[in-house]
Design an enzyme around this catalytic site. Structure first.
Site, mmCIF file in Angstrom:
data_model
loop_
_atom_site.group_PDB
_atom_site.id
_atom_site.type_symbol
_atom_site.label_atom_id
_atom_site.label_comp_id
_atom_site.label_asym_id
_atom_site.label_seq_id
_atom_site.Cartn_x
_atom_site.Cartn_y
_atom_site.Cartn_z
ATOM 1 N N ASP A 110 21.302 21.199 21.561
ATOM 2 C CA ASP A 110 20.478 22.028 22.461
ATOM 3 C C ASP A 110 18.963 21.936 21.772
ATOM 4 O OD1 ASP A 110 22.345 22.474 24.295
ATOM 5 O OD2 ASP A 110 22.794 24.510 23.393
ATOM 6 N N HIS A 114 10.069 5.860 -1.604
ATOM 7 C CA HIS A 114 10.371 6.503 -0.343
ATOM 8 C C HIS A 114 10.907 7.817 -0.817
ATOM 9 C CE1 HIS A 114 9.909 2.449 2.025
ATOM 10 N NE2 HIS A 114 8.857 3.139 1.589
ATOM 11 N N ASP A 119 2.014 12.091 -1.729
ATOM 12 C CA ASP A 119 1.616 11.112 -0.393
ATOM 13 C C ASP A 119 1.951 11.761 0.871
ATOM 14 O OD1 ASP A 119 1.166 9.245 1.252
ATOM 15 O OD2 ASP A 119 2.373 7.630 0.360
ATOM 16 N N ASP A 154 -3.468 9.198 5.541
ATOM 17 C CA ASP A 154 -2.680 8.798 4.751
ATOM 18 C C ASP A 154 -3.419 8.851 3.448
ATOM 19 O OD1 ASP A 154 -0.515 7.694 3.296
ATOM 20 O OD2 ASP A 154 -0.564 5.636 4.468
ATOM 21 N N HIS A 183 4.564 -3.138 -4.405
ATOM 22 C CA HIS A 183 4.256 -3.306 -2.896
ATOM 23 C C HIS A 183 2.854 -3.764 -2.717
ATOM 24 C CE1 HIS A 183 1.889 0.443 -3.544
ATOM 25 N NE2 HIS A 183 2.452 0.939 -4.193
ATOM 26 N N HIS A 219 -2.347 -1.364 4.449
ATOM 27 C CA HIS A 219 -1.759 -1.485 5.777
ATOM 28 C C HIS A 219 -2.847 -0.826 6.674
ATOM 29 C CE1 HIS A 219 -0.643 2.723 5.903
ATOM 30 N NE2 HIS A 219 -0.114 2.716 4.890
ATOM 31 N N HIS A 251 1.537 3.304 9.822
ATOM 32 C CA HIS A 251 1.442 1.884 9.604
ATOM 33 C C HIS A 251 1.256 1.320 11.253
ATOM 34 C CE1 HIS A 251 4.265 1.507 5.805
ATOM 35 N NE2 HIS A 251 3.245 2.490 5.824
ATOM 36 N N GLU A 300 -4.072 1.070 -1.386
ATOM 37 C CA GLU A 300 -3.166 2.376 -2.229
ATOM 38 C C GLU A 300 -2.433 1.689 -3.255
ATOM 39 O OE1 GLU A 300 0.297 3.247 0.157
ATOM 40 O OE2 GLU A 300 -0.736 2.434 1.916
ATOM 41 N N TYR A 346 4.382 1.832 -11.344
ATOM 42 C CA TYR A 346 5.667 2.628 -11.456
ATOM 43 C C TYR A 346 6.503 2.119 -12.638
ATOM 44 C CZ TYR A 346 3.623 3.253 -6.768
ATOM 45 O OH TYR A 346 2.854 3.274 -5.497
ATOM 46 N N ARG A 395 -0.070 6.420 -7.974
ATOM 47 C CA ARG A 395 -0.493 5.681 -6.738
ATOM 48 C C ARG A 395 -1.804 6.495 -6.339
ATOM 49 N NH1 ARG A 395 3.697 5.352 -3.936
ATOM 50 N NH2 ARG A 395 3.515 6.868 -2.300
ATOM 51 N N GLU A 421 -4.312 6.544 -3.193
ATOM 52 C CA GLU A 421 -4.583 5.847 -1.688
ATOM 53 C C GLU A 421 -5.630 6.585 -1.067
ATOM 54 O OE1 GLU A 421 -0.904 6.670 0.876
ATOM 55 O OE2 GLU A 421 -1.594 4.972 2.008
HETATM 56 N N1 GLY Z 1 2.720 7.070 3.427
HETATM 57 C C1 GLY Z 1 3.161 5.859 3.741
HETATM 58 C C2 GLY Z 1 2.369 4.678 2.993
HETATM 59 O O1 GLY Z 1 1.356 4.992 2.249
HETATM 60 O O2 GLY Z 1 2.435 3.655 3.408
HETATM 61 MN MN MN Z 2 -0.385 4.137 3.135
HETATM 62 MN MN MN Z 3 0.844 7.039 1.878
#
Ligand code: GLY
Ligand code: MN
Ligand code: MN
Length: 469
Positions: A44, A251, A268, A279, A362, A366, A373, A416, A420, A437, A439
């Protein structure tokens, strides 16, 4: 009541641009675009409803159970929930088909209950049917059943579409370039998110100074407060608030870990405003003062981001900011002793062997837009046939490269870079468990890019000054 749809003309112009691409070689075509389904969270209780981005891009309409059908002549039919007093008492206002034509500027509007009887009629005598492939569970089956109904009428002279095409192709290309209205919404979303980061940073330092406990969820609460206070409907994605070593989990989610004096915090987080994402990542000392090793590593990431920003402009390739980042990081990792010069050689060797990957695993960017994304090909469409081969230095796998996308004015991407550092015998201990990071979100311009997220500072001194305030 839901708010009236603003900018009806913008959505109509987008529909006209898509319609112009639906008829191939003069053949008739029709597109079917559903919005997103409602999803149960538990008995529900549904997840907060979020419309489908393609559907919203073409209608501005945020109710569930709605479909857009658009043909190559530009005729648009909206299927939406019918007015229903009882359902509206429970679930809220519905626009209804009668009001939808004027409110949304579509050619016609019908009840969604009529979808199965009307769709075969709208598909009849079309050459191509376009719909989003592999994004809506069960859609192919429904299209098949509508087409079967049309096939049943072939002996009466009806023509059944002979081709099925993915409507995401032309829509992705359209969405990749953000128009002035989209850029303005994204600037506002970014300003709210930047303010939320400022609030979280200041809260962390203030609470630690006052001897109060700080946990990751306390900072998450500050972000949410700021998002909602300024009208954002949701976070654009699950916020990461990572204290200390948690920052090395890419993540990680905001959880309950203590935020300790002397550690770094990586946040983030970005809000979604009127369908558009922001972002932002910032990494800051929990107590407001960087230690020397934290500052060294932070300044290296910042220098790599500055190089990436300088490489972001119309005419450059999507991959250029990433390559600029990696050049700076490779040299910096050698200079700080995270990679040993005797083992790894020069920065060029570090890049060729991808040795930096142990600390930076990474990509740098993006696309950003309605989806965090965002959609859009990363390959340059005008150079699709130009292939080159390379061998991945770490896995040995053969990779076929296609030319990276040329950046154009109005594209929006994140920048970004990060580092790490997990504990390892060959890594100086002062850097262990640091995850950094930075970004920002950039609109590509003819001469460079506009960073729309810099209302939250990035320079170490400015972060410290902000956190003293
Ligand atoms: N917050 C998702 C990324 O930075 O790609
Ligand atoms: Mn991002
Ligand atoms: Mn991000």
């Amino acid at each position: 009541m839901t708010a009236p749809i603003a900018h009806v003309d913008i959505y109509a112009a987008r529909r006209a641009r898509l319609a112009a691409q639906l008829g191939e070689k003069g053949e008739a075509g029709v597109a079917i675009i559903p919005t997103a389904p409602e999803r149960a969270r538990n008995r529900d209780s549904d997840f907060a409803y979020r419309h489908d981005s393609y559907f919203y891009y073409l209608t501005g309409f945020t109710e569930p159970n709605a479909w857009l059908v658009l043909d190559a002549s530009g005729r648009s039919t909206l299927f939406c929930q019918p007015k229903d007093l009882e359902r509206e008492i429970w679930d809220g206002y519905r626009l209804g088909p009668d009001a939808a034509v004027a409110a949304l500027g579509v050619s016609a509007a019908l009840s969604v209950a009529d979808l199965d009887t009307q769709l075969p009629k709208l598909l009849e005598n079309q050459h191509t049917v376009w719909y989003p492939f592999a994004t809506h569970k069960g859609l192919e089956t429904r299209v098949d059943s509508w087409l079967n109904t049309v096939r049943g009428r072939v002996r009466f002279g009806a023509q059944c579409p002979a081709q099925q095409r993915d409507v995401c192709g032309p829509l992705d290309e359209m969405r990749l370039i953000k128009d002035a209205h989209e850029q303005e919404v994204m600037r506002r979303a970014s300003a709210i998110s930047a303010q939320a980061h400022v609030r979280a940073m200041q809260t962390s330092a203030r609470r630690l100074r006052a001897g109060q406990e700080v946990r990751e969820y306390h900072l998450d609460a500050e972000l949410l407060h700021e998002f909602r206070q300024h009208g954002s409907q949701f976070p654009a994605y699950t916020s990461i608030v990572a204290a200390g070593a948690n920052a090395c989990v890419l993540h990680y989610r905001a959880d309950a870990a203590p935020v300790r004096d002397g550690e770094l915090v990586l946040i983030d987080a970005g809000c979604e405003l009127d369908g558009y994402a922001s972002d932002i990542t910032r990494t800051f000392p929990a107590n407001g003062k960087f230690t020397a090793p934290q500052r060294d590593l932070y300044n290296l990431v910042l220098a790599s981001q500055e190089a990436a920003v300088a490489a972001t402009k119309a005419g450059a390739r999507f991959v250029d900011p990433h390559e600029a980042t990696v050049n700076v990081l490779a040299q910096g990792l050698l200079d700080l002793g995270l990679l040993s010069k005797s083992k790894h050689g020069t920065a060029q060797d570090v890049i060729e062997k991808r040795a930096y990957f142990a600390f930076y695993m990474h990509r740098t960017s993006h696309w950003l837009g309605m989806d965090v994304h965002d959609c859009g090909s990363y390959v340059e469409p005008s150079e699709l046939g130009q292939l080159s081969d390379r061998k991945d230095p770490l896995s040995g796998e053969s990779i076929v490269n296609r030319p990276s996308r040329l950046l154009r004015e109005g594209m929006v991407l994140t920048i970004e870079p990060g580092l790490y550092v997990r504990p390892a015998a060959d890594v100086p201990e002062v850097f262990w468990n640091l995850g950094i990071r930075i970004e920002d979100d950039a609109i590509v311009t003819s001469q460079g890019c506009e960073l729309i997220t810099r209302a939250v500072p990035v320079h170490a001194d400015e972060i410290e000054a902000l956190m003293r305030a």
